[in-house]
Structure formats: structure tokens, C-alpha cells
Design an enzyme around this catalytic site. Structure first.
Site, short mmCIF file in Angstrom:
data_model
loop_
_atom_site.label_atom_id
_atom_site.label_comp_id
_atom_site.label_asym_id
_atom_site.label_seq_id
_atom_site.Cartn_x
_atom_site.Cartn_y
_atom_site.Cartn_z
N CYS A 28 0.03 0.54 3.50
CA CYS A 28 -0.88 1.41 4.26
C CYS A 28 -1.47 0.64 5.44
CB CYS A 28 -1.97 1.92 3.32
SG CYS A 28 -3.41 2.60 4.15
N CYS A 31 -5.22 0.87 5.96
CA CYS A 31 -5.92 0.02 4.96
C CYS A 31 -5.97 -1.43 5.47
CB CYS A 31 -5.19 0.04 3.62
SG CYS A 31 -5.02 1.66 2.88
#
Lengths: 103, 288
Positions: A28, A31
Site C-alpha cells: 500500500c 500507507c
């Protein structure tokens, strides 16, 4: 920041201090982008707030239990229960407002 | 990828900003989807851009891009899907993170009415990024609302993860993988309780755990919610400064007239303002 497992996560949220938990995954990119900010906040609130992260791939049961449907998701706990959740990438103020309200 | 000035958008405003930034010896990074996806690229003939009458939109874009490249502008193809304003500006673009000390927003017209349920279920089944959230829906039914040329590719990525994909769009998509069912629809609403349970498309209910809304650009206010707007456009002053320090905006995203000449002027002004801001900041930090 602590990498929470199911067991250490339960122990942390049962404690007396507010807890900030970053649900993330290695694939991700948002993230990855947010992670240094969360680490910085963890340093700034050290001693007052317990901070950690949960890898959603490694701890799928925890992710399912807390209904994680998008990451990054930063969850805040007090007295064992979730009190706030911020989904997606936000600036520092969004997180400090919650943290300050819990102290 | 790091730059002095990060520019979101590779149309006339973004490219003019890049050229101006480079002329002030600032590094400039333009994040943009391919020029041929721009509505301007479909204009057959432009006669009101001063000095260059009769060019097609595609040729004008090519000319601007060639100029920006020749000046040393860096380019990162793709769409910015999330933005962090902290210690500069950071955006995710596919598998890359692009960074800048100052930010210029030039995404074109990015006013998009949200679908019913979109804001309510954002992060609870509604996603703007298949690469970011697809893994969370492995082996589950998902709907892709394809409003961008690269949406069929994203749908294929979701399918490769094991998602059961239904693709919906107002027009027949080009390059949709065989095996992904397509439904033509233009009115959408997202339904659910705690999380998404279905997409309503022209009244037809498509059960799903997630809806991926893939538009050509993510609206600046979705990237940076603190941005002030006026009648749906990014609010700027005469120096093209927005309500967020370190962020400028230029072109169609700031409002009418939606003209190339206006976009180029605003892009140029935005870059000069950003350069001046960077210089002042450097001078202040040198004093400390």
C-alpha cells in the site's frame, strides 16, 4: 513503533493509556507515505500514548475484527474501545486533534 | 522522486508552470496522465491562442510538453490518488511517491458531483484506487465504475487478485479484459449499511463488497480537504495562492474562462509565486 500481534494488541488496548494503531500493508503506497508521519507522532506523544501498527496481511483476523476496508486506517482506542478512526491519508492536524482530545 | 515544485496536471497550466519554474532554475516534476487523455487533445483546431493559430489541441499539447521537457522538467505519468501535506508535499502515483517543497494544482476541470453514498462509504467500501485497496477485497465481488481511459487496466488488476469484477461505465470501454462482465450505466448510487453491499446502476442492483470509482482525475479537494473553494472551483488570489500555505492552483480548476490562454497565464504566475515563496523560505531559514 510496536508491530502489534493479536495478543500484544489486546494487551495494549486493555492498558490505561490511549492507543493509536496504524493498519497498513507493504503493497500500500499511501500507507508507506503516511508511515513517517505516524512514526513522528508516536515519538511526539511517547509516554502519553501507546502507538503501534498492524500489518493487515499478517494479522488478518485483527483486520477482519475491526472491519478494515481501506488502508491506511488509523484507529484510536481508550479504555479498551475504539473511539475514533481516520481512514486514508490526512495531514498531522487530523491525528493530533484526536490524540489531544484523548489526553 | 523529489522536486522543488510538484505540479499535478500536464495540461497548458501545468506545463506553463513547469516552464516558468525551470526558467527560475527550480526543479519541477509534472504528474500527469497521458496528454491524449485530455479533453484538449480532442480539439480539432484552436484559433484563439495568441501567436499559434490553427493548431490542433493535440499538437498544442505536444508543443508545450516538448518545450517543458527541453527546459529540463521531470515527468511522472499517472494519477495522484492521495496527498500528504507534511514536511513538504507528497503524493502517491501508482507504485511511486512524488515529492515537492511547493505544490501547484493544475488538474483541469475536476468538479465532479459525487454519487449518492460516495462520501458516506468512502473508506468503507468506496475506493478511488484499485492498487491501494484491491488486496483487501481478494476473492470478493467488486464493481468498477470506469470513468477514465485506464480503468479497464485497473479492472484487470483487480481480477488478477481474485476479485469478481463487474465493470460499469456510460460508454463501451476499450481494452476490457475478456471475462469481465460489462454493464452500460450512467447513474450510480452506492448502497449499504456499515459498509458497501451494492451498487445501484441505472436502477439495477449489483451486489458487491466494494465500489472502485476510477475517474480521470481525483478532485483537488479530495486530495487536500483543507482547500477553500468557491462555487466548486479552487479559490485563489491574484498570485494564484490557495488557502493552504505552499499550494498554488492554475487553469480550469480555478474557474472560468476555461481557455488555454488563461490557463497558461495562471500556470506561469503560480510558478513564479511558488519560486518566490521558496526563496523567502530559504532566506528566513538562513537567518535562524
Amino acid at each position: 513503533m510496536t508491530d502489534f500481534t493479536k495478543e500484544s494488541f489486546q494487551a495494549a488496548i486493555a492498558g490505561p493509556k490511549p492507543v493509536m494503531v496504524d493498519f497498513w500493508a507493504s503493497w500500500c503506497m499511501p500507507c508507506k507515505m503516511l508511515s513517517p508521519l505516524i512514526a513522528d507522532l508516536a515519538d511526539r506523544y511517547e509516554g502519553k500514548v501507546v502507538s503501534g501498527k498492524v500489518n493487515t496481511d499478517d494479522e488478518m483476523e485483527l483486520s477482519y475484527q475491526y472491519g478494515i476496508t481501506a488502508i491506511p486506517s488509523v484507529l484510536f482506542f481508550q479504555n479498551g474501545r475504539e473511539v475514533q478512526r481516520i481512514v486514508g491519508v490526512n495531514g498531522p492536524d487530523a491525528y493530533t486533534q484526536v490524540l489531544d482530545s484523548l489526553l | 522522486m523529489h522536486s522543488d515544485i510538484l505540479i499535478l496536471g500536464g495540461g497548458p497550466a501545468g506545463l506553463a508552470a513547469a516552464i516558468a519554474a525551470r526558467s527560475r532554475v527550480r526543479t519541477a516534476l509534472v504528474v500527469s496522465t497521458p496528454g491524449q487523455e485530455s479533453p484538449l487533445a480532442r480539439a480539432e483546431r484552436i484559433d484563439n491562442y495568441p501567436g499559434l493559430p490553427g493548431l490542433s489541441g493535440a499538437r498544442l499539447l505536444e508543443t508545450l510538453e516538448e518545450h517543458a521537457r527541453a527546459m529540463g522538467t521531470d515527468f511522472l505519468p499517472g494519477r495522484a490518488v492521495s496527498l500528504l501535506a507534511w514536511n513538504g508535499f507528497h503524493v502517491t502515483v501508482g507504485r511511486e511517491i512524488a515529492e515537492g517543497e511547493a505544490l501547484i494544482l493544475a488538474p483541469g476541470v475536476a468538479r465532479q458531483a459525487k454519487f449518492p453514498g460516495e462520501a458516506e462509504f468512502l473508506g468503507r467500501g468506496v475506493s478511488y484506487c484499485a492498487t491501494c485497496d484491491g488486496m483487501l477485497y481478494r476473492n470478493r465481488p467488486v464493481a468498477v465504475v470506469g470513468l477514465a481511459p485506464d480503468a479497464p487496466m485497473e479492472a484487470a488488476f483487480l481480477r488478477s487478485l481474485g476479485c469478481q469484477v463487474t465493470y460499469l461505465s456510460p460508454k463501451e470501454p476499450q481494452g476490457l479484459e475478456t471475462g469481465i462482465p460489462f454493464l452500460r450505466a450512467s447513474r450510480f448510487a452506492i448502497r449499504g449499511e456499515q459498509t458497501v453491499s451494492a451498487l445501484e446502476a441505472d436502477g439495477q442492483v449489483v451486489p458487491c463488497a466494494a465500489v472502485f470509482l476510477l475517474r480521470r482525475t481525483v478532485a483537488p479537494t479530495d486530495l487536500l480537504p483543507a482547500l477553500e473553494t468557491e462555487q466548486g472551483y479552487v479559490k485563489v488570489d491574484r498570485r494564484m495562492a490557495t488557502s493552504v500555505p505552499g499550494v498554488w492552483a492554475a487553469g480550469d480548476c480555478t474557474g472560468a474562462p476555461l481557455q488555454i490562454a488563461k490557463a497558461v497565464g495562471e500556470g506561469h504566475t503560480a510558478a513564479l509565486s511558488a519560486c518566490e515563496w521558496l526563496e523567502q523560505r530559504a532566506a528566513e531559514s538562513a537567518k535562524k
